[in-house]
Scaffold this active site. Structure first.
Site, PDB file in Angstrom:
ATOM      1  N   CYS A 118       0.833  -1.202   0.000  1.00 13.28           N
ATOM      2  CA  CYS A 118       0.000   0.000   0.000  1.00 13.28           C
ATOM      3  C   CYS A 118       0.872   1.259   0.000  1.00 13.28           C
ATOM      4  O   CYS A 118       1.474   1.578  -1.010  1.00 13.28           O
ATOM      5  CB  CYS A 118      -0.988  -0.046   1.164  1.00 13.28           C
TER       6      CYS A 118
ATOM      7  N   GLU B 136      -1.420  -9.362   3.348  1.00 11.50           N
ATOM      8  CA  GLU B 136      -1.242  -9.972   4.681  1.00 11.50           C
ATOM      9  C   GLU B 136      -2.577 -10.373   5.311  1.00 11.50           C
ATOM     10  O   GLU B 136      -2.625 -11.269   6.150  1.00 11.50           O
ATOM     11  CB  GLU B 136      -0.473  -9.020   5.605  1.00 11.50           C
TER      12      GLU B 136
ATOM     13  N   HIS C 200      -3.616  -5.197   0.533  1.00 12.97           N
ATOM     14  CA  HIS C 200      -3.041  -5.776   1.748  1.00 12.97           C
ATOM     15  C   HIS C 200      -3.084  -7.305   1.714  1.00 12.97           C
ATOM     16  O   HIS C 200      -4.007  -7.913   2.257  1.00 12.97           O
ATOM     17  CB  HIS C 200      -3.792  -5.256   2.975  1.00 12.97           C
TER      18      HIS C 200
HETATM   19  N1  GLN Z   1      -2.005   6.684   2.919  1.00 12.49           N
HETATM   20  C1  GLN Z   1      -2.080   5.935   1.689  1.00 12.49           C
HETATM   21  C2  GLN Z   1      -3.423   6.089   1.020  1.00 12.49           C
HETATM   22  O1  GLN Z   1      -4.386   6.439   1.663  1.00 12.49           O
HETATM   23  C3  GLN Z   1      -1.760   4.478   1.924  1.00 12.49           C
HETATM   24  C4  GLN Z   1      -2.761   3.778   2.779  1.00 12.49           C
HETATM   25  C5  GLN Z   1      -2.259   2.465   3.307  1.00 12.49           C
HETATM   26  O2  GLN Z   1      -1.070   2.204   3.269  1.00 12.49           O
HETATM   27  N2  GLN Z   1      -3.149   1.631   3.820  1.00 12.49           N
HETATM   28  O3  GLN Z   1      -3.559   5.828  -0.139  1.00 12.49           O
END
Ligand code: GLN
Length: 547
Positions: A380, A521, A519
Site C-alpha cells: 500500500c 497480509e 493488503h
Molecule cells: N495513505 C495511503 C493512502 O491512503 C496508503 C494507505 C495504506 O497504506 N493503507 O492511499
C-alpha cells in the site's frame, strides 16, 4: 440453527480471549462442524477505522469493506472463514443505529432505553446468519465489570433465555496468578470474576484459566467448586511459544470436549488435527533463519502490523525457515544514511500507513533495496513510496511526490505521482467521494479484483492472472508515468480490471522487488500462506545463502 458460545473475560485484559476463541473455532472445524466468529466491542467508536494503531493495533479489513478489530484477523487465520462486516460491532455502532431509528421515528414515540432498545439491537446483530453455521462464537471485548460492557452482558443473558435450553453456553477466560514466594497459583481473582458475572445473571459453563504452569488437581477442584463448573470444564491455558500451537494445546487440555459436553453432543465426532500438526511441525522444524526489516512508523507496537508479522511467519513456515523480524523506525533515515541500518537484512518490507511522518525514510529504504538487489515488498503506502522513489531516481523527476503529503506546497512545484482518487468502479457501480468525506470509512475499502500481466513475476508467484485482494487507501498511483517507468524497468504488472488503477508494480532486473496497492497480509493463513509472502521469504532465504 446455530449453537452459540459466548466468550467473556475477567480479572485482567490481554489474556488471549481472541486467540482462545479462534483456537476453539479451529477445533470445532476439526470435528467437522461449521463455525463463524464474532466480536462485540464495548468501546464507543463506531468502528476502529479512525482509531490510531497505538490505541487499538491494526485495523483488519474484511472482503465486504468493513474496518474491524484485529481479533477478526485471528479468527480468519485460524478458521479460514472470511470475516464479514457483520462479524464486528461496537457500542458506538449499536447506539448510532438506535439513535438513527429514533430520529426516523421507528420507535413510535416510545422512551428509548438501554433495556430493551439497545439490548434488542445487540441481539439482532448476534442473530445475523444464525442459520448458516453449526456454531456461532461471540467474543465480548473488555472484561466483566467494565461499565461499557454491561449492555452486551445483559443482551447475551436475554438471548440465552430466549433460545431453547442447551443452545447457548458461556465460556469465561481468567488469570491464575502465580505467587513465587509461596509457590502457589491463586484462584481468588477468578472466583471474584465469576461472582461478578453471576451477579449480572451469567453463569459460566467453562472456565479457561491462563497460568504459567499446569493447574494442580487441588486448585482445579477448588475452582470448580467455588465457580460452580465441572472440574473437566476448568481448562488450563498455558503460555505457548507460538500462537499456532493453541489449537493442539487446547485440545490436549480438553477444551473442545468440554464444549461438546456442555452442549450434550454425544458421541462427539472425532477430531482430525492433521492440519494443525503440520503447522506446528513447520514452526519447530526449521532450517536456518532469515532477517526481515519492517521499515515503518509504529515500530514500538507490534500489534500495529499484526497481520504482516503473522503473514511473514506463514511465509517462513512454507519455506521451513525462521523469520526474524526487526522493526526499523523510518524516521531514522530522515537524518541518517539507510545502508548501515539495513545492510544486515535479507529482505525489506515497507508496510501501509497514513500521514507524512517517516515517508522520506521509507523512500530511502525502497531505494536501498532496489539499488542493492535486496528483496523488497511494499504494501500500500510501501508501493506508493517505491513508485515515487523510482520516478525520482530512475526517470529523473526529483519533484515526484504524493498528493497526500503535498501540504501547502504550490502545485506547480511538485509532480503528483500518487493522487487522491475521487471516483472509481466497484463491481458494476460507480463510487464517488467528496473532499468533506475525508475521515473514516471513505476509502477504497475491501475486496477488488486485479488483472496480472502474463509472464510477470507476480503472475508466476500467484499462479494465475486474476486475483482478488483487500484494499484500504485513498490515494492511487497515476498511470500517466507508466510508459516512462516501464521503459526504465518498473513494470505495472497488475491493474484494476478497467486498466485505470495500478495494483502491482515490480522491478524487472531485480532478485525480488514487488509493490502492491492492497493488503495481502490480511488473507494469509498458517495452513495456506499467501503466495506473495511465501515467495518473498523464499527470496529472502536465497539472499541469506548468498551472504
Ligand atoms: N495513505 C495511503 C493512502 O491512503 C496508503 C494507505 C495504506 O497504506 N493503507 O492511499
Amino acid at each position: 440453527m446455530a449453537r452459540f458460545i459466548f466468550i467473556t473475560g475477567g480479572v485482567v485484559s490481554s489474556l488471549g480471549k481472541g486467540l482462545a476463541s479462534a483456537a476453539l473455532g479451529a477445533l470445532l472445524q476439526a470435528r467437522g462442524f461449521t463455525v463463524r466468529l464474532r466480536k462485540l466491542d464495548p468501546y464507543l467508536n463506531v468502528d476502529p477505522g479512525t482509531m490510531s494503531p497505538y490505541e487499538h493495533g491494526e485495523v483488519f479489513v474484511t472482503d465486504d469493506g468493513a474496518e474491524t478489530d484485529l481479533d477478526l484477523g485471528h479468527y480468519e487465520r485460524f478458521t479460514g472463514v472470511a470475516a464479514r462486516a457483520t462479524d464486528s460491532i461496537s457500542s458506538g455502532r449499536v447506539y448510532s443505529n438506535v439513535l438513527e431509528k429514533e430520529r426516523r421515528g421507528d420507535y413510535l414515540g416510545k422512551t428509548i432505553q438501554v433495556i430493551p432498545h439497545v439490548t434488542d439491537e445487540i441481539k439482532d446483530f448476534i442473530r445475523i446468519g444464525e442459520d448458516e453455521v453449526d456454531f456461532m462464537l461471540c467474543e465480548i471485548g473488555g472484561t466483566v465489570g467494565d461499565i461499557e460492557g454491561l449492555p452486551f452482558f445483559e443482551a447475551i443473558r436475554q438471548f440465552s433465555q430466549e433460545k431453547p435450553r442447551g443452545q447457548c453456553i458461556f465460556m469465561h477466560l481468567t488469570l491464575l496468578p502465580y505467587i513465587k514466594a509461596s509457590g502457589e497459583l491463586k484462584t481468588k481473582p477468578t472466583q471474584h470474576s465469576v461472582k461478578e458475572l453471576r451477579s449480572i445473571g451469567l453463569a459460566p459453563d467453562i472456565l479457561v484459566c491462563r497460568s504459567e504452569g499446569p493447574i494442580p488437581g487441588k486448585e482445579r477442584e477448588k475452582l470448580a467448586l467455588f465457580c460452580n463448573v465441572r472440574p473437566e470444564a476448568v481448562v488450563a491455558a498455558q503460555d505457548l511459544k507460538s500462537i499456532y500451537e493453541a489449537p493442539l494445546a487446547y485440545h490436549r487440555e480438553g477444551l473442545d470436549q468440554a464444549v461438546l459436553d456442555a452442549f450434550g453432543i454425544n458421541p462427539a465426532p472425532r477430531p482430525n488435527l492433521a492440519r494443525w500438526e503440520d503447522v506446528v511441525d513447520r514452526i519447530h522444524n526449521t532450517d536456518g533463519e532469515v532477517r526481515v526489516a519492517i521499515v515503518g512508523k509504529y515500530t514500538q507496537l507490534e500489534d500495529a502490523y499484526k497481520s504482516i508479522a503473522e503473514a511473514l511467519t506463514h511465509g517462513g513456515m512454507a519455506n521451513r525457515v525462521k523469520v526474524r523480524v526487526d522493526w526499523v523506525d523510518a524516521e531514522i533515515f530522515d537524518r541518517e544514511d539507510a545502508a548501515p541500518h539495513l545492510e544486515r537484512f535479507n529482505a525489506i518490507l515497507v508496510p501501509g500507513g497514513f500521514g507524512e511522518r517517516g515517508t522520506e525514510g521509507k523512500i530511502k529504504a525502497a531505494q536501498f533495496a532496489r539499488e542493492k538487489g535486496i528483496p523488497y515488498l511494499g504494501i500500500c503506502l510501501g508501493m506508493q513510496m517505491a513508485v515515487i522513489e523510482a520516478t525520482r531516481n530512475m526517470t529523473d523527476l526529483p519533484t515526484a511526490r504524493s498528493e497526500e503529503f503535498a501540504g501547502d506546497i504550490d502545485p506547480r512545484e511538485f509532480t503528483p505521482v500518487v493522487y487522491h482518487l475521487k471516483e472509481w468502479i466497484k463491481g458494476n457501480a460507480k463510487v464517488t467521494r467528496r473532499k468533506e468525506d475525508d475521515k473514516g470509512g471513505t476509502m477504497r475499502l475491501g475486496a477488488y479484483d486485479a488483472v496480472l500481466k502474463e509472464q510477470s513475476r507476480v503472475a508466476e508467484v500467484y499462479g494465475t492472472t486474476v486475483i482478488e485482494e483487500r484494499h484500504r487507501h485513498r490515494y492511487e498511483v497515476d498511470i500517466r508515468f507508466r510508459e516512462q517507468l516501464e521503459e526504465k524497468g518498473l513494470l505495472f504488472s497488475g491493474m484494476s480490471p478497467d486498466g485505470r488503477l495500478p495494483e502491482i508494480v515490480e522491478v524487472r532486473d531485480h532478485p525480488w522487488f514487488i509493490g502492491v496497492q492492497f493488503h495481502p497480509e490480511l488473507k494469509s493463513k498458517p495452513f495456506a500462506p499467501h503466495p506473495l509472502f511465501r515467495d518473498f521469504v523464499r527470496a529472502a532465504k536465497e539472499q541469506s545463502r548468498l551472504v
